[in-house]
Design an enzyme around this catalytic site. Structure first.
Site, PDB file in Angstrom:
ATOM      1  N   SER A  41      46.275 -17.648  34.872  1.00  0.00           N
ATOM      2  CA  SER A  41      45.681 -18.238  36.205  1.00  0.00           C
ATOM      3  C   SER A  41      45.037 -18.988  36.443  1.00  0.00           C
ATOM      4  O   SER A  41      44.794 -19.431  35.519  1.00  0.00           O
ATOM      5  CB  SER A  41      44.324 -16.761  35.738  1.00  0.00           C
ATOM      6  OG  SER A  41      44.928 -15.769  35.858  1.00  0.00           O
TER       7      SER A  41
HETATM    8  N1  SAH Z   1      45.233 -14.333  31.468  1.00  0.00           N
HETATM    9  C1  SAH Z   1      46.439 -15.443  31.445  1.00  0.00           C
HETATM   10  C2  SAH Z   1      47.183 -14.494  32.643  1.00  0.00           C
HETATM   11  C3  SAH Z   1      48.180 -14.840  32.296  1.00  0.00           C
HETATM   12  S1  SAH Z   1      49.294 -14.275  34.044  1.00  0.00           S
HETATM   13  C4  SAH Z   1      45.801 -16.451  31.011  1.00  0.00           C
HETATM   14  O1  SAH Z   1      44.495 -16.933  31.367  1.00  0.00           O
HETATM   15  O2  SAH Z   1      46.598 -17.219  30.489  1.00  0.00           O
HETATM   16  C5  SAH Z   1      49.526 -12.349  33.411  1.00  0.00           C
HETATM   17  C6  SAH Z   1      49.923 -11.648  31.797  1.00  0.00           C
HETATM   18  O3  SAH Z   1      50.125 -10.370  32.321  1.00  0.00           O
HETATM   19  C7  SAH Z   1      51.424 -12.731  31.741  1.00  0.00           C
HETATM   20  O4  SAH Z   1      51.339 -13.104  30.290  1.00  0.00           O
HETATM   21  C8  SAH Z   1      52.315 -11.129  31.933  1.00  0.00           C
HETATM   22  O5  SAH Z   1      53.189 -11.213  30.827  1.00  0.00           O
HETATM   23  C9  SAH Z   1      51.142 -10.625  31.705  1.00  0.00           C
HETATM   24  N2  SAH Z   1      51.780  -8.898  31.655  1.00  0.00           N
HETATM   25  C10 SAH Z   1      52.334  -7.939  32.427  1.00  0.00           C
HETATM   26  N3  SAH Z   1      52.429  -6.933  32.334  1.00  0.00           N
HETATM   27  C11 SAH Z   1      51.778  -6.874  30.822  1.00  0.00           C
HETATM   28  C12 SAH Z   1      52.547  -4.941  30.481  1.00  0.00           C
HETATM   29  N4  SAH Z   1      52.333  -4.740  30.912  1.00  0.00           N
HETATM   30  N5  SAH Z   1      51.144  -5.204  29.325  1.00  0.00           N
HETATM   31  C13 SAH Z   1      51.077  -6.635  28.737  1.00  0.00           C
HETATM   32  N6  SAH Z   1      50.682  -7.736  29.681  1.00  0.00           N
HETATM   33  C14 SAH Z   1      51.304  -7.407  30.457  1.00  0.00           C
END
Ligand code: SAH
Length: 213
Positions: free
Chosen positions: A65
């Site tokens: 993000s």
């Molecule tokens: N907090 C992260 C943001 C990553 S983007 C950072 O700081 O890098 C959002 C993430 O949510 C992705 O890695 C994606 O794979 C995950 N995601 C999407 N659906 C999900 C689910 N049902 N359970 C767990 N993770 C999920």
């Protein structure tokens, strides 16, 4: 893993930008973001971009993000030391590290095994102690519930009922809700268990998908 004066200088500028141009005023959030070496959470080819306010690829078609998104969500969560927090979407582990830096006890779920493993290694090597899980965040973590706070970092089309159930009375959930773009939404659960909702600005997140990859 290098974190030198150049990176610290870039972080200082990032924090100034968040405070002066993006209205982030919570000193604890800004301090935490000043400490966490964000560039280590991106592939080294993106080193020069790590402190710009943009989302960047982290593999498996996912993104870290943007700095403003992290700051805004963290500020809304109003993290207190020792808060037990459930994060959905570990991704790179950067947001996890910011929550840990604020003194929270963090449980974080990721549905991509490669991201889960990478974040685990990185957070361990930075000496952060947290609880990472490779599973479907839609279901939360029944065995570890209830949580003081829940932070969702992927775009949800609905509010997962299991997450609402696992939120403590008096607790708070921050979740971006919507299909193409998402409205940042805060849900409060009062001490009787009643829910109220407050909506903020629009963001764009990668989708909240069901099941493991
Ligand atoms: N907090 C992260 C943001 C990553 S983007 C950072 O700081 O890098 C959002 C993430 O949510 C992705 O890695 C994606 O794979 C995950 N995601 C999407 N659906 C999900 C689910 N049902 N359970 C767990 N993770 C999920």
């Amino acid at each position: 893993m290098i974190d030198d004066f150049r990176h610290k200088g870039l972080r200082r500028k990032m924090v100034e930008f968040l405070r002066e141009q993006k209205d982030i005023s919570d000193a604890n959030v800004l301090n935490a973001m000043m400490v966490v070496p964000r560039h280590l959470f991106l592939d080294s080819s993106f080193l020069d971009f790590a402190y710009q306010d943009q989302a960047f690829p982290i593999g498996s078609n996912q993104t870290i993000s943007s700095v403003y998104t992290v700051a805004f969500q963290t500020e809304l969560l109003n993290v207190q030391e020792k808060d037990k927090i459930l994060e959905i979407g570990t991704g790179s582990g950067y947001q996890t590290a910011v929550l840990l830096e604020l003194g929270a006890e963090v449980y974080s779920i990721e549905r991509h095994q490669s991201l889960y493993k990478k974040a685990q290694l990185l957070l361990n090597s930075l000496h952060y102690s947290c609880n990472l899980f490779y599973s479907d965040g839609y279901l939360g973590l029944q065995n570890h519930a209830p949580f003081d706070k829940i932070l969702v970092t992927c775009g949800a089309v609905d509010i997962p009922p299991m997450l609402l159930q696992q939120l403590k009375k008096g607790g708070k959930m921050v979740i971006p809700v919507g299909f193409k773009t998402q409205i940042m939404t805060v849900i409060y659960k009062d001490f009787e268990g009643n829910l109220t909702k407050k909506e903020y600005e629009n963001f764009r997140f990668v989708p909240f998908l069901r099941d493991k990859s």
